[in-house]
Design a protein around this motif. Structure first.
Motif, short mmCIF file in Angstrom:
data_model
loop_
_atom_site.label_atom_id
_atom_site.label_comp_id
_atom_site.label_asym_id
_atom_site.label_seq_id
_atom_site.Cartn_x
_atom_site.Cartn_y
_atom_site.Cartn_z
N PHE A 53 0.80 -1.22 0.00
CA PHE A 53 0.00 0.00 0.00
C PHE A 53 0.83 1.28 0.00
CE2 PHE A 53 -3.18 -3.05 1.27
CZ PHE A 53 -4.31 -2.59 0.59
N SER A 56 4.33 0.63 -3.16
CA SER A 56 4.07 0.32 -4.57
C SER A 56 2.72 0.80 -5.09
CB SER A 56 4.22 -1.19 -4.83
OG SER A 56 3.23 -1.89 -4.12
N MET A 57 1.95 1.51 -4.25
CA MET A 57 0.63 1.97 -4.69
C MET A 57 0.73 2.89 -5.90
SD MET A 57 -2.49 1.56 -4.42
CE MET A 57 -2.94 0.72 -2.93
N TRP A 60 1.13 0.94 -9.16
CA TRP A 60 -0.09 0.35 -9.72
C TRP A 60 -0.95 1.43 -10.36
CZ3 TRP A 60 0.72 -4.28 -10.86
CH2 TRP A 60 1.53 -5.08 -10.04
N TYR A 103 -4.22 4.96 4.70
CA TYR A 103 -5.15 4.76 3.58
C TYR A 103 -5.24 6.01 2.72
CZ TYR A 103 -6.27 0.70 6.39
OH TYR A 103 -6.16 -0.46 7.11
N SER A 106 -2.03 6.29 0.74
CA SER A 106 -2.02 5.36 -0.41
C SER A 106 -2.88 5.91 -1.54
CB SER A 106 -2.56 3.99 0.00
OG SER A 106 -1.75 3.44 1.00
N PHE A 110 -1.57 6.91 -5.23
CA PHE A 110 -2.18 6.26 -6.39
C PHE A 110 -2.55 7.30 -7.45
CE2 PHE A 110 -5.95 4.64 -8.66
CZ PHE A 110 -5.46 3.42 -9.13
#
Length: 442
Positions: A53, A56-57, A60, A103, A106, A110
């Motif tokens: 999270f 590497s978020m 992605w 959260y 992340s 993202f």
């Protein structure tokens, strides 16, 4: 002659404005390294949660941004897509700096990843469409140069902001990206839309002619419009239909080999690799900066040579450099040679990447697809690149752990892959320099 050179300056200004998204791409990708440990301590997350999270978020997000980036490019236009990308970077920088829990952090990372992925589609596409066959390679390669510059500046920025805000210095490290994001947005407002997009996707020939007049000094503009229209395949044709098989194969292979060289393995885990070879922690961080400098220097050299010597020539130079350096790095680990010898070969490896794959990949993918599917083709090649980047980044800690303190074998594997790349360059890769986008026959 003065008017022509002024026009070249205009095209250069538009290209550099768009290439700034590469700076944000490089900065955003690496800036997380400074926040890695403080965030882990602050929110006390498990190693798995932290890896998936926190770290590497963004990657992605990058994969999704790259795979879907062609849709806004074709529907909204290249320019509007670049404005959206600038806003994504800005929201990500401010949001990550103000994140209140893992959260939200992340989520904002993202969002930045979506910007990185989409920029690797929109920027090379736009620059290839406003440049001419003589300067296209050099101008599109400015994007790669800015990525490398962004990486280097992020390392320095993190280093300078260490301790700046005490326990919250990581917030400053991430938030400072808002400044280049605003600068990018202001510079994008001043560029015109791609004339090829205006003609083929928006049916705005009059507007396109105004821009082509600036680009070509008013000479042969009507013929250029006809040439662009003539080189247009039916837009309803799927990218995955038979006419584009050769381009898809070339885009897949260059993207695949880009990551199977081990470049992300080396760049992301350089301090860890160097420490396992006997460097102290501060020495390994300093060596990471030297890697950044070599990357920048040889990318600049690649940008200078790409139009005069061609894409294949640089790929040959890079491939031979890769093979020599990777086998030598593997041998250094197996024979437990002096760590300074190892660093020399790592620097040779980075130089080989920068002058070869680094300088060529975005240029090559942006020019091999016809106008009708260029953004979709760029999206495909970029998506393949990012999927392999994400996989290699994700499995690296496991592989390092598996091989213990001697990661030499993995470098032999990368070296073998680069022998296959050399065969690909020799047997399959066409030379694309000094060919107009409409006359590219593959």
């Amino acid at each position: 002659k003065n008017i022509v050179s002024m026009n070249n300056k205009k095209i250069f200004f538009w290209s550099i404005s768009v290439a700034l998204s590469g700076f944000l791409f490089g900065f955003d990708t690496v800036v997380i390294s400074g926040a890695n440990l403080p965030i882990r301590e602050l929110w006390n997350t498990s190693p798995l949660f932290h890896g998936v999270f926190i770290m590497s978020m963004a990657l992605w997000g990058t994969v999704i941004g790259a795979l879907l980036g062609s849709y806004p490019c074709d529907k909204l236009g290249r320019k509007k897509t670049l404005v959206v990308i600038g806003l994504l970077f800005l929201v990500s920088a401010v949001g990550s700096a103000l994140a209140w829990d893992p959260y939200s952090f992340s989520f904002f990372r993202f969002i930045g990843g979506l910007g990185v992925g989409a920029s690797s589609v929109a920027s090379p596409t736009y620059i290839s469409e406003i440049s001419n066959k003589e300067n296209r390679g050099r101008l599109v390669a400015l994007y790669q140069f800015n990525i490398v510059l962004g990486i280097l500046i992020a390392y320095f920025s993190n280093y300078l902001l260490q301790g700046f805000g005490g326990d919250i210095d990581w917030r400053f490290m991430l938030g400072i990206e808002a400044i280049p994001s605003i600068f990018f947005l202001l510079s994008i407002i001043k560029i015109p839309e791609s004339p090829r997009w205006l003609i083929l996707f928006a049916n705005k020939d009059k507007k396109a002619k105004e821009i082509l007049n600036i680009m070509y000094d008013g000479k042969g503009v009507d013929n250029k419009v006809l040439e662009i229209r003539k080189g247009f395949n039916d837009n309803n044709q799927s990218l995955f239909s038979k006419p584009f098989f050769t381009q898809l194969k070339l885009a897949f292979l260059i993207s695949f080999f880009n990551q199977l060289s081990g470049i992300n393995f080396v760049l992301y885990y350089a301090p860890q690799i160097l420490e396992s070879a006997g460097f102290g922690t501060s020495d390994s961080l300093m060596s990471s900066i030297s890697i950044g400098f070599i990357n920048l220097l040889f990318t600049l050299l690649g940008v200078r040579l790409i139009d005069s010597f061609g894409r294949k020539f640089l790929m040959y130079v890079g491939s031979f450099g890769y093979i020599i350096s990777l086998i030598s790095i593997g041998s250094c680990f197996l024979l437990e040679l002096n760590s300074n010898i190892l660093l020399t070969f790592i620097l040779l490896f980075v130089a080989s990447h920068a002058i070869g794959q680094g300088a060529v990949i975005w240029v090559f993918i942006s020019e091999i697809f016809p106008n009708s599917v260029r953004a979709k083709g760029q999206s495909f090649g970029s998506g393949i690149h990012w999927v392999f980047a994400a996989i290699i980044t994700a499995i690296t800690p496991y592989v390092i752990d598996l091989l213990g303190n001697n990661p030499g074998l993995i470098f032999f594997f990368f070296g073998l892959m680069m022998i296959f790349q050399l065969i690909f360059v020799y047997r399959t890769m066409p030379e694309t320099r000094k060919t107009s986008l409409e006359k590219m026959k593959l």
